[in-house]
Write an enzyme that holds these catalytic residues in place. Structure first.
Site, PDB file in Angstrom:
ATOM      1  N   HIS A 273       0.492  -1.074   0.244  1.00 28.83           N
ATOM      2  CA  HIS A 273       0.234   0.134  -0.040  1.00 28.83           C
ATOM      3  C   HIS A 273       0.579   1.385   0.174  1.00 28.83           C
ATOM      4  O   HIS A 273       2.004   1.240   0.377  1.00 28.83           O
ATOM      5  CB  HIS A 273      -1.421  -0.139   1.540  1.00 28.83           C
ATOM      6  CG  HIS A 273      -2.339   0.463   0.673  1.00 28.83           C
ATOM      7  ND1 HIS A 273      -1.551   2.601   1.693  1.00 28.83           N
ATOM      8  CD2 HIS A 273      -3.605   0.964   0.311  1.00 28.83           C
ATOM      9  CE1 HIS A 273      -3.230   3.170   1.523  1.00 28.83           C
ATOM     10  NE2 HIS A 273      -3.720   1.727   0.410  1.00 28.83           N
ATOM     11  N   ASP A 331      -7.863  -5.562   0.205  1.00 26.20           N
ATOM     12  CA  ASP A 331      -8.547  -6.379  -0.419  1.00 26.20           C
ATOM     13  C   ASP A 331      -8.291  -7.985  -0.946  1.00 26.20           C
ATOM     14  O   ASP A 331      -8.222  -8.639  -1.305  1.00 26.20           O
ATOM     15  CB  ASP A 331      -7.925  -6.045  -2.190  1.00 26.20           C
ATOM     16  CG  ASP A 331      -8.154  -4.916  -2.564  1.00 26.20           C
ATOM     17  OD1 ASP A 331      -9.713  -4.556  -2.195  1.00 26.20           O
ATOM     18  OD2 ASP A 331      -7.971  -3.573  -2.837  1.00 26.20           O
TER      19      ASP A 331
HETATM   20  N1  CMC Z   1       3.874  -7.746  -4.600  1.00 30.52           N
HETATM   21  C1  CMC Z   1       5.762  -7.778  -4.809  1.00 30.52           C
HETATM   22  N2  CMC Z   1       6.337  -6.806  -4.995  1.00 30.52           N
HETATM   23  C2  CMC Z   1       5.424  -5.383  -4.513  1.00 30.52           C
HETATM   24  C3  CMC Z   1       3.949  -6.270  -4.324  1.00 30.52           C
HETATM   25  C4  CMC Z   1       3.708  -6.314  -4.302  1.00 30.52           C
HETATM   26  N3  CMC Z   1       1.897  -6.963  -4.029  1.00 30.52           N
HETATM   27  N4  CMC Z   1       3.196  -3.968  -4.477  1.00 30.52           N
HETATM   28  C5  CMC Z   1       4.893  -3.182  -3.786  1.00 30.52           C
HETATM   29  N5  CMC Z   1       6.421  -4.324  -4.375  1.00 30.52           N
HETATM   30  C6  CMC Z   1       7.244  -3.571  -3.738  1.00 30.52           C
HETATM   31  C7  CMC Z   1       7.748  -2.923  -5.232  1.00 30.52           C
HETATM   32  O1  CMC Z   1       7.735  -4.301  -6.424  1.00 30.52           O
HETATM   33  C8  CMC Z   1       8.753  -1.839  -4.845  1.00 30.52           C
HETATM   34  O2  CMC Z   1      10.055  -3.013  -4.870  1.00 30.52           O
HETATM   35  P1  CMC Z   1      11.651  -2.051  -5.433  1.00 30.52           P
HETATM   36  O3  CMC Z   1      11.427  -1.282  -3.779  1.00 30.52           O
HETATM   37  O4  CMC Z   1      12.404  -3.209  -4.793  1.00 30.52           O
HETATM   38  O5  CMC Z   1      11.230  -1.725  -6.625  1.00 30.52           O
HETATM   39  C9  CMC Z   1       8.357  -1.610  -4.114  1.00 30.52           C
HETATM   40  O6  CMC Z   1       7.736  -2.462  -3.285  1.00 30.52           O
HETATM   41  C10 CMC Z   1       6.804  -0.600  -3.582  1.00 30.52           C
HETATM   42  O7  CMC Z   1       6.465  -0.652  -4.512  1.00 30.52           O
HETATM   43  P2  CMC Z   1       5.997   0.145  -5.215  1.00 30.52           P
HETATM   44  O8  CMC Z   1       5.176   0.231  -6.793  1.00 30.52           O
HETATM   45  O9  CMC Z   1       6.901   1.622  -4.835  1.00 30.52           O
HETATM   46  O10 CMC Z   1       4.399   1.298  -4.308  1.00 30.52           O
HETATM   47  P3  CMC Z   1       3.018   1.857  -4.690  1.00 30.52           P
HETATM   48  O11 CMC Z   1       2.861   2.396  -3.599  1.00 30.52           O
HETATM   49  O12 CMC Z   1       3.648   2.338  -5.915  1.00 30.52           O
HETATM   50  O13 CMC Z   1       2.345   1.025  -5.065  1.00 30.52           O
HETATM   51  C11 CMC Z   1       0.665  -0.122  -4.547  1.00 30.52           C
HETATM   52  C12 CMC Z   1       1.299   0.309  -4.130  1.00 30.52           C
HETATM   53  C13 CMC Z   1      -0.809  -0.620  -3.988  1.00 30.52           C
HETATM   54  C14 CMC Z   1      -0.104  -0.260  -5.934  1.00 30.52           C
HETATM   55  C15 CMC Z   1       1.449  -1.635  -5.079  1.00 30.52           C
HETATM   56  O14 CMC Z   1       1.465  -2.076  -3.645  1.00 30.52           O
HETATM   57  C16 CMC Z   1       0.774  -3.093  -5.542  1.00 30.52           C
HETATM   58  O15 CMC Z   1       0.693  -2.898  -6.682  1.00 30.52           O
HETATM   59  N6  CMC Z   1       0.306  -3.704  -5.184  1.00 30.52           N
HETATM   60  C17 CMC Z   1      -0.805  -4.980  -5.568  1.00 30.52           C
HETATM   61  C18 CMC Z   1      -2.405  -4.131  -6.002  1.00 30.52           C
HETATM   62  C19 CMC Z   1      -3.036  -4.547  -5.135  1.00 30.52           C
HETATM   63  O16 CMC Z   1      -3.501  -5.194  -3.789  1.00 30.52           O
HETATM   64  N7  CMC Z   1      -3.644  -3.325  -4.748  1.00 30.52           N
HETATM   65  C20 CMC Z   1      -4.759  -2.725  -3.726  1.00 30.52           C
HETATM   66  C21 CMC Z   1      -4.466  -1.578  -2.602  1.00 30.52           C
HETATM   67  S1  CMC Z   1      -5.445  -1.475  -1.326  1.00 30.52           S
HETATM   68  C22 CMC Z   1      -6.685  -1.152  -1.966  1.00 30.52           C
HETATM   69  C23 CMC Z   1      -6.895  -0.297  -3.084  1.00 30.52           C
HETATM   70  O17 CMC Z   1      -6.408   0.910  -2.832  1.00 30.52           O
HETATM   71  O18 CMC Z   1      -7.801  -0.653  -3.585  1.00 30.52           O
END
Ligand code: CMC
Length: 385
Positions: A273, A331
């Site tokens: 998140h 989720d």
């Molecule tokens: N699985 C594996 N690695 C992950 C994941 C994951 N689900 N989420 C983040 N990471 C890693 C990412 O690769 C990055 O690694 P590094 O620093 O080595 O490059 C690090 O963690 C930070 O991730 P980010 O993508 O920069 O973080 P963000 O704040 O931009 O994205 C997110 C947040 C929710 C989009 C992301 O965690 C994600 O894609 N999660 C899976 C989708 C999901 O469950 N979404 C629902 C969010 S909660 C409710 C809602 O809003 O609907």
């Protein structure tokens, strides 16, 4: 870059001031108008949270007032026949979210004359109306997507029960089994947990679009489109797809390794998140709700539950996830619960939308109370010739 900061995804830019909800990402806490989410889930219903969010933090002092508000919402849940025909014209097999954002946009054609920026009361009515009709539009969207005749609202039922009724009843209006209070209360909790969450992608979208002075339903329709994506509200559906794909607890380690592999685009859905750097409090409530339902004899898909629990167990002890503070989010368990409530997978994100609608409306009302609404207009970093 001169006069401005480069901040892709606005990770460190606040675009507004808001009293509505606060997400404490470090502590893993969520409050609506100062009320912790745990307190709201324990003592109140979704209709009370609706009022809280669109009523500047008003909390019903008595059950009578709350019941009266719920009756008003259910009375407003009917939709114009013209809109029903529009929904009817969408093809079978379409995703209900596509249908829902279109029908909310179309609703602005039915309430076009009623809008006057000068009158706050009009906006209050607009908010109640759309919150009342969203369950109907969502249920119709589902029925349209499977080519089934619509079931009209039943004003004798409560807000949440009426939604389940429109989703499940036979076209002649009879139910195979009466809707149980356990199911209603579980769905009520899910709606409450989704009601508002700071400037998430869809809420920020609603505010951005509303800042141009457009019809509020056009802004809400844009919010629905933003919510649909799998990085946001679409994640609940993707979590279920992923659990199915993993298929067996013995495959969990392999998929965790894939999620950690930087050369693989695979991500664990329902994990991570932008704001929470600790366990999402909504996920904690849902994990417990899943156990409660199981104890009450609601049939779970045990195979998928075991896979989900195993993923959580492995990931929350793994260095990759710990160092990046990746924990289950809202989720992660919601899909398992919705499946146990016999809700079709394509309705998971529309259910998120029903839950989030009062938050979006509250945010629009808050925006419009500002004397000078500033149009959203970020800068860009020009890298061209
Ligand atoms: N699985 C594996 N690695 C992950 C994941 C994951 N689900 N989420 C983040 N990471 C890693 C990412 O690769 C990055 O690694 P590094 O620093 O080595 O490059 C690090 O963690 C930070 O991730 P980010 O993508 O920069 O973080 P963000 O704040 O931009 O994205 C997110 C947040 C929710 C989009 C992301 O965690 C994600 O894609 N999660 C899976 C989708 C999901 O469950 N979404 C629902 C969010 S909660 C409710 C809602 O809003 O609907």
């Amino acid at each position: 870059t001169g006069m401005f900061t480069f901040d892709p995804g606005y990770g460190s830019t606040a675009n507004c001031k808001s009293e509505i909800s606060f997400v404490d990402g470090k502590k893993g806490e969520l409050v609506y108008y100062g009320h912790p989410i745990e307190e709201l889930v324990e003592k109140y219903k979704f209709v009370d949270v609706i009022k809280l969010l669109i009523g500047n933090g008003y909390i019903f002092p008595t059950k009578e007032e709350s019941d009266q508000f719920e009756r008003e919402l259910v009375r407003r849940s009917y939709i114009h026949e013209g809109l029903r025909k529009i929904i009817d014209a969408f093809p079978d097999g379409a995703h209900p979210m596509a249908n829902l954002s279109s029908s909310v946009s179309a609703l602005s054609t039915f309430y076009y004359d009623h809008i006057d920026m000068e009158y706050e009361a009009e906006y209050q009515t607009m908010a109640r109306r759309i919150i009342a009709k969203t369950p109907t539009l969502a249920a119709f969207a589902y029925r349209s997507s499977v080519g089934s005749p619509f079931v009209y609202p039943d004003a004798d039922r409560g807000y949440v029960e009426n939604f389940l009724y429109m989703l499940r009843a036979y076209p002649h209006g009879k139910l195979k089994e009466e809707i149980s209070p356990i199911e209603v209360s579980a769905l009520d909790t899910i709606f409450m947990l989704h009601a508002d969450h700071g400037q998430n992608a869809s809420t920020a979208t609603v505010r951005n679009v509303a800042s141009t002075g457009v019809h509020p339903y056009a802004a809400l329709s844009a919010g629905l489109s933003a919510l649909w994506g799998k990085a946001h509200g679409g994640a609940n559906e993707s979590v279920m797809d992923q659990l199915e794909m993993i298929g067996d607890v013995k495959n969990v380690d392999r998929y965790i390794a894939k999620a950690k592999d930087k050369n693989d685009s695979f991500r664990l859905m329902g994990f991570g998140h932008r704001v929470y750097k600790s366990y999402d409090p909504r996920a904690r409530i849902l994990r417990k709700l899943k156990d409660d339902l199981d104890q009450k004899g609601v049939k779970m898909n045990q195979r998928l539950v075991e896979i989900a629990e195993k993923i959580e167990e492995v990931a929350t002890q793994d260095e990759y996830f710990l160092s990046r503070s990746l924990y289950p989010n809202v989720d992660f368990y919601s899909g398992i619960i919705l499946t146990a409530l016999k809700i079709p997978k394509s309705m998971f994100t529309p259910i998120f939308a029903i839950g989030r609608m009062p938050g979006w409306c509250g945010q629009v009302l808050e925006l419009l109370q500002e004397p000078n609404v500033k149009i959203t207009r970020p800068r860009q970093m020009y890298v061209g010739k």
